[in-house]
Design a protein around this motif. Structure first.
Motif, PDB file in Angstrom:
ATOM      1  N   ASP A   1      -3.945 105.137  82.881  1.00  0.00           N
ATOM      2  CA  ASP A   1      -2.621 105.727  82.707  1.00  0.00           C
ATOM      3  C   ASP A   1      -1.549 104.732  82.282  1.00  0.00           C
ATOM      4  N   ALA A   2      -1.797 103.456  82.437  1.00  0.00           N
ATOM      5  CA  ALA A   2      -0.812 102.462  82.005  1.00  0.00           C
ATOM      6  C   ALA A   2      -0.769 102.340  80.485  1.00  0.00           C
ATOM      7  N   GLY A   3      -1.845 102.707  79.805  1.00  0.00           N
ATOM      8  CA  GLY A   3      -1.927 102.556  78.347  1.00  0.00           C
ATOM      9  C   GLY A   3      -0.803 103.218  77.588  1.00  0.00           C
ATOM     10  N   PRO A   4      -0.535 104.521  77.828  1.00  0.00           N
ATOM     11  CA  PRO A   4       0.551 105.171  77.091  1.00  0.00           C
ATOM     12  C   PRO A   4       1.920 104.573  77.370  1.00  0.00           C
ATOM     13  N   VAL A   5       2.127 104.060  78.575  1.00  0.00           N
ATOM     14  CA  VAL A   5       3.416 103.455  78.913  1.00  0.00           C
ATOM     15  C   VAL A   5       3.616 102.170  78.116  1.00  0.00           C
ATOM     16  N   ILE A   6       2.580 101.343  78.058  1.00  0.00           N
ATOM     17  CA  ILE A   6       2.665 100.092  77.297  1.00  0.00           C
ATOM     18  C   ILE A   6       2.821 100.390  75.810  1.00  0.00           C
ATOM     19  N   GLU A   7       2.062 101.353  75.322  1.00  0.00           N
ATOM     20  CA  GLU A   7       2.126 101.685  73.894  1.00  0.00           C
ATOM     21  C   GLU A   7       3.505 102.202  73.505  1.00  0.00           C
ATOM     22  N   ALA A   8       4.155 102.916  74.406  1.00  0.00           N
ATOM     23  CA  ALA A   8       5.494 103.444  74.122  1.00  0.00           C
ATOM     24  C   ALA A   8       6.538 102.335  74.054  1.00  0.00           C
ATOM     25  N   GLY A   9       6.237 101.183  74.654  1.00  0.00           N
ATOM     26  CA  GLY A   9       7.199 100.092  74.666  1.00  0.00           C
ATOM     27  C   GLY A   9       7.773  99.824  76.040  1.00  0.00           C
ATOM     28  N   GLY A  10       7.147 100.369  77.080  1.00  0.00           N
ATOM     29  CA  GLY A  10       7.621 100.129  78.433  1.00  0.00           C
ATOM     30  C   GLY A  10       8.015 101.400  79.141  1.00  0.00           C
ATOM     31  N   ILE A  11       8.381 101.257  80.402  1.00  0.00           N
ATOM     32  CA  ILE A  11       8.592 102.413  81.263  1.00  0.00           C
ATOM     33  C   ILE A  11       9.764 103.280  80.827  1.00  0.00           C
ATOM     34  N   PHE A  12      10.870 102.660  80.386  1.00  0.00           N
ATOM     35  CA  PHE A  12      12.023 103.461  80.000  1.00  0.00           C
ATOM     36  C   PHE A  12      11.808 104.136  78.652  1.00  0.00           C
ATOM     37  N   ALA A  13      11.175 103.442  77.720  1.00  0.00           N
ATOM     38  CA  ALA A  13      10.858 104.069  76.431  1.00  0.00           C
ATOM     39  C   ALA A  13       9.905 105.240  76.629  1.00  0.00           C
ATOM     40  N   TYR A  14       8.924 105.056  77.512  1.00  0.00           N
ATOM     41  CA  TYR A  14       7.981 106.151  77.804  1.00  0.00           C
ATOM     42  C   TYR A  14       8.707 107.336  78.431  1.00  0.00           C
ATOM     43  N   ALA A  15       9.611 107.053  79.368  1.00  0.00           N
ATOM     44  CA  ALA A  15      10.338 108.131  80.039  1.00  0.00           C
ATOM     45  C   ALA A  15      11.224 108.892  79.054  1.00  0.00           C
ATOM     46  N   ARG A  16      11.823 108.166  78.114  1.00  0.00           N
ATOM     47  CA  ARG A  16      12.639 108.851  77.107  1.00  0.00           C
ATOM     48  C   ARG A  16      11.770 109.699  76.185  1.00  0.00           C
ATOM     49  N   ASN A  17      10.650 109.140  75.743  1.00  0.00           N
ATOM     50  CA  ASN A  17       9.765 109.842  74.817  1.00  0.00           C
ATOM     51  C   ASN A  17       9.218 111.128  75.404  1.00  0.00           C
ATOM     52  N   THR A  18       9.009 111.134  76.719  1.00  0.00           N
ATOM     53  CA  THR A  18       8.405 112.297  77.366  1.00  0.00           C
ATOM     54  C   THR A  18       9.424 113.206  78.030  1.00  0.00           C
ATOM     55  N   GLY A  19      10.707 112.901  77.855  1.00  0.00           N
ATOM     56  CA  GLY A  19      11.746 113.771  78.394  1.00  0.00           C
ATOM     57  C   GLY A  19      12.010 113.598  79.871  1.00  0.00           C
ATOM     58  N   MET A  20      11.490 112.538  80.467  1.00  0.00           N
ATOM     59  CA  MET A  20      11.712 112.316  81.892  1.00  0.00           C
ATOM     60  C   MET A  20      13.138 111.848  82.169  1.00  0.00           C
ATOM     61  N   ILE A  21      13.746 111.158  81.196  1.00  0.00           N
ATOM     62  CA  ILE A  21      15.163 110.792  81.266  1.00  0.00           C
ATOM     63  C   ILE A  21      15.780 111.075  79.897  1.00  0.00           C
ATOM     64  N   PRO A  22      17.109 111.212  79.823  1.00  0.00           N
ATOM     65  CA  PRO A  22      17.747 111.498  78.533  1.00  0.00           C
ATOM     66  C   PRO A  22      17.447 110.431  77.505  1.00  0.00           C
ATOM     67  N   SER A  23      17.318 110.832  76.257  1.00  0.00           N
ATOM     68  CA  SER A  23      16.986 109.890  75.191  1.00  0.00           C
ATOM     69  C   SER A  23      18.199 109.119  74.710  1.00  0.00           C
ATOM     70  N   ASN A  24      19.396 109.597  75.018  1.00  0.00           N
ATOM     71  CA  ASN A  24      20.618 108.911  74.590  1.00  0.00           C
ATOM     72  C   ASN A  24      21.004 107.831  75.575  1.00  0.00           C
TER      73      ASN A  24
END
Length: 259
Positions: free
Chosen positions: A236-259
């Protein structure tokens, strides 16, 4: 419990599942919130998750450790590979050896200082390491894969350690085991893939060997010796690293606002 707080409390995970892009909107298993019952005498105080990380790092919309997609499964996050020269170290490589404290004044969010940080990666290794990881007057290393032993990344909690390796051009670290904080910082920053070996690869590979890491097969291939080694899945760490880290992953998946 917030996602950032859970990462700060979680042990060094052994992640053993593969995640595809189609499943990214769902939070990975190790990010799901556990049931925590605060003690009346020791209440759990948590800070709200915000889009602004407390660390000062460059924009991570593109991960430092982006791997090469496999032609057989281009849509799979795990179907990626790394190829290059390896740099081999031993056990208990600590954060002072990865990036000495005197260079922590460099601010990674400034591109010039980020590059400079990479030029000092692994400069704290003892003199028994006769081969320099980064040559003098260079900012990048020719070794894109670091192979280590037991307890890699022990010592302080400085996020500069994986950031320095990523800035130097490292895509992945393969070690027998990791200090928990280094593993979490690697995932949170998205700078390098922290992969665990199933044996002491550091005793069978030599600095300068040409290797390939196949994430989909959890495999390291040493082309110099012709040997192959099993790795533990990044899971499960793979997609987080690929996204560029925890905050980038959270933004990409809608877990936090993208702005």
């Amino acid at each position: 419990m917030t996602m950032a707080a859970f990462l700060s409390r979680s042990p060094n995970p052994t992640l053993a599942t593969s995640i595809t892009r189609s499943s990214l909107p769902t939070a990975p298993h190790f990010l799901k919130f556990p049931n925590v019952s605060p003690s009346p005498t020791h209440p759990v105080k948590l800070k709200p998750l915000t889009a602004q990380s407390s660390r000062s790092t460059p924009s991570l919309t593109t991960p430092r450790a982006t791997a090469t997609p496999s032609s057989s499964s281009p849509s799979s996050t795990a179907a990626t590979s790394f190829h290059g020269l390896c740099y081999v170290v031993g056990d208990n490589i600590d954060t002072d050896q990865i990036i000495p404290a005197e260079y922590l004044t460099l601010v990674p969010s400034k591109p010039a200082e980020y590059e400079k940080l990479g030029s000092y990666a692994l400069i704290g290794l003892p003199s028994t390491y006769t081969t320099r990881f980064v040559e003098p007057n260079e900012t990048k290393t020719k070794y894109s894969i670091v192979i280590g032993g037991y307890n890699f990344g022990c010592g302080s909690s400085r996020e500069h350690a994986p950031v320095a390796l990523g800035a130097a051009g490292v895509a992945a670290v393969v070690a027998e085991s990791y200090a928990r904080i280094f593993f979490r910082n690697s995932v949170a920053t998205g700078e390098v893939y922290p992969l665990e070996s199933e044996g002491r690869i550091c005793e069978e590979c030599k600095t300068g060997d040409t290797v390939t890491i196949e994430l989909a097969q959890s495999l390291l291939i040493n082309h110099t010796t012709g040997k192959e080694y099993r790795l533990k899945p990044i899971g499960d760490a793979g997609p987080v690293i690929e996204a560029g880290g925890i905050f980038a992953y959270a933004r990409n998946t809608g877990m936090i606002p993208s702005n």
